[in-house]
Design an enzyme around this catalytic site. Structure first.
Site, PDB file in Angstrom:
ATOM      1  N   HIS A 207      -6.416  -0.045   6.440  1.00 44.89           N
ATOM      2  CA  HIS A 207      -7.621   0.569   5.854  1.00 44.89           C
ATOM      3  C   HIS A 207      -8.596   0.998   6.942  1.00 44.89           C
ATOM      4  O   HIS A 207      -9.239   2.048   6.814  1.00 44.89           O
ATOM      5  CB  HIS A 207      -8.272  -0.376   4.853  1.00 44.89           C
ATOM      6  CG  HIS A 207      -7.353  -0.752   3.723  1.00 44.89           C
ATOM      7  ND1 HIS A 207      -7.531  -1.867   2.958  1.00 44.89           N
ATOM      8  CD2 HIS A 207      -6.232  -0.131   3.247  1.00 44.89           C
ATOM      9  CE1 HIS A 207      -6.561  -1.937   2.043  1.00 44.89           C
ATOM     10  NE2 HIS A 207      -5.758  -0.897   2.214  1.00 44.89           N
TER      11      HIS A 207
ATOM     12  N   HIS B 268      -5.849   5.211  -3.773  1.00 48.06           N
ATOM     13  CA  HIS B 268      -5.637   4.168  -2.762  1.00 48.06           C
ATOM     14  C   HIS B 268      -4.307   4.362  -2.051  1.00 48.06           C
ATOM     15  O   HIS B 268      -4.199   4.118  -0.847  1.00 48.06           O
ATOM     16  CB  HIS B 268      -5.735   2.758  -3.336  1.00 48.06           C
ATOM     17  CG  HIS B 268      -5.682   1.752  -2.228  1.00 48.06           C
ATOM     18  ND1 HIS B 268      -6.781   1.469  -1.444  1.00 48.06           N
ATOM     19  CD2 HIS B 268      -4.650   1.064  -1.681  1.00 48.06           C
ATOM     20  CE1 HIS B 268      -6.435   0.636  -0.482  1.00 48.06           C
ATOM     21  NE2 HIS B 268      -5.139   0.361  -0.604  1.00 48.06           N
TER      22      HIS B 268
ATOM     23  N   ASP C   3      -3.883   4.664   1.922  1.00 54.83           N
ATOM     24  CA  ASP C   3      -2.912   3.909   2.722  1.00 54.83           C
ATOM     25  C   ASP C   3      -2.048   4.847   3.568  1.00 54.83           C
ATOM     26  O   ASP C   3      -1.818   4.594   4.752  1.00 54.83           O
ATOM     27  CB  ASP C   3      -1.979   3.100   1.804  1.00 54.83           C
ATOM     28  CG  ASP C   3      -2.578   1.774   1.374  1.00 54.83           C
ATOM     29  OD1 ASP C   3      -3.548   1.299   1.982  1.00 54.83           O
ATOM     30  OD2 ASP C   3      -2.043   1.207   0.392  1.00 54.83           O
TER      31      ASP C   3
ATOM     32  N   HIS D 230       3.737   1.457   2.497  1.00 53.68           N
ATOM     33  CA  HIS D 230       3.595   1.313   3.951  1.00 53.68           C
ATOM     34  C   HIS D 230       4.912   1.488   4.706  1.00 53.68           C
ATOM     35  O   HIS D 230       4.968   2.150   5.729  1.00 53.68           O
ATOM     36  CB  HIS D 230       3.014  -0.058   4.284  1.00 53.68           C
ATOM     37  CG  HIS D 230       1.637  -0.248   3.757  1.00 53.68           C
ATOM     38  ND1 HIS D 230       0.613   0.614   4.035  1.00 53.68           N
ATOM     39  CD2 HIS D 230       1.119  -1.194   2.941  1.00 53.68           C
ATOM     40  CE1 HIS D 230      -0.490   0.195   3.427  1.00 53.68           C
ATOM     41  NE2 HIS D 230      -0.198  -0.895   2.748  1.00 53.68           N
TER      42      HIS D 230
END
Ligand SMILES: [Zn+2]
Length: 304
Positions: A79, A238, A242, A265
């Site tokens: 973040h 979000h 990411d 991720h």
């Protein structure tokens, strides 16, 4: 010349680490040109530096963790990395007295606030962008992510959650950062998680700092946070936040388009590594003046 950036002065913040739930103090310090993003573990003696590099990323099940050549790691970097990408900051030292960054409110917004509160300093060195010349795609089962040539920075992102509270929100969007602001449109989106997973993780001594103060929590049917969502499409945003952070661990803003389906991720990092290893797909570019610069989210006007 479009110049590299750092911050004008140091700034300190304290928060809670997601994994251990302990207090973490983080100090952001200015750094000279070509330093890149360097995490510094000051809880270790001697202090250990962990430079952000695409190939150093691992342990992507819960968050992004990077490890240096001596095996020293730092977790939950994504973040802050996303905030640095959003403001186009190239060089910074991130000191922490723990093995994880503070989770803050689960979004990039507190980091944006900190960085903007001390201001951005331009350095006398050309900023180097990664320009996508040829498409490159990675897959994992039905999930995939692709970088394509585009004269700007655009994200075409799709999630597909079979959950009543998520599926009733927008699950696909194209965000063109020529006309959209990272700070306004993306940075405030919080991470989200399911109560059943949190209970399981806590029982296994994981995510001890996780709470509704730093995540959108869901049961089987609904959002549990009394304040509700910050954006109507906060879940999707979000995931975009990411991905922007994960791709910035290569240390450079990308000129191109990210097209992604259900990535997280691990796959974001796989895409970045595949890109950097395929020299035919990209080149470093720098720009003489802001009129030539095809991306707006890194323009000096927005960052100050
Ligand atoms: Zn996240």
């Amino acid at each position: 010349m479009i110049k590299q950036r750092t911050i004008k002065q140091s700034v300190q913040e304290t928060g809670i680490g997601l994994h251990k739930g302990d207090k973490v103090t983080m100090t952001l310090r200015p750094a000279p040109a070509n330093t890149g993003i360097v995490f510094r573990r000051v809880d270790l003696e001697p202090h250990a530096d962990i430079p952000a590099r695409a190939e150093a990323v691992g342990d992507t099940m819960l968050c992004t963790c990077i490890t240096n050549a001596d095996g020293v790691s730092i977790s939950t970097v994504e973040h802050l990395a996303s905030a640095l990408a959003g403001l186009g900051i190239d060089n910074i030292i991130v000191e922490v007295d723990s093995d994880e960054l503070p989770i803050m409110d689960g979004s990039a917004s507190p980091f944006i606030f900190l960085l903007q509160s001390v201001g951005i300093e331009e350095l006398n060195a050309p900023k180097q962008f990664i320009k996508i010349k040829k498409s490159i795609k990675v897959k994992d089962g039905d999930k995939w992510a692709e970088l394509r040539p585009h004269d700007g920075f655009r994200v075409d992102f799709r999630i597909d959650f079979d959950h009543p509270a998520i599926s009733q929100t927008r699950q696909h969007m194209v965000l063109d950062f020529d006309s959209s602001s990272y700070v306004d449109e993306v940075s405030r989106a919080r991470t989200f998680g399911f109560m059943k997973d949190l209970e399981y993780m806590n029982a296994n001594n994981l995510a001890l700092g996780g709470s509704m103060a730093n995540a959108v929590a869901l049961d089987e049917y609904r959002v549990l946070n009394p304040e509700g969502l910050r954006y109507s499409d906060e879940f999707l945003k979000h995931k975009i936040l990411d991905a922007i952070g994960d791709l910035y661990l290569g240390g450079h803003s990308i000129i191109g388009e990210l097209v992604a389906y259900k990535t997280g991720h691990g796959l974001n990092n796989k895409l970045l590594n595949a890109l950097l290893q395929n020299q035919a797909c990209w080149e470093f570019v720098s720009y003489d003046n802001s009129e030539e610069l095809p991306i707006r989210f890194a323009s000096p006007i927005l960052a100050n």
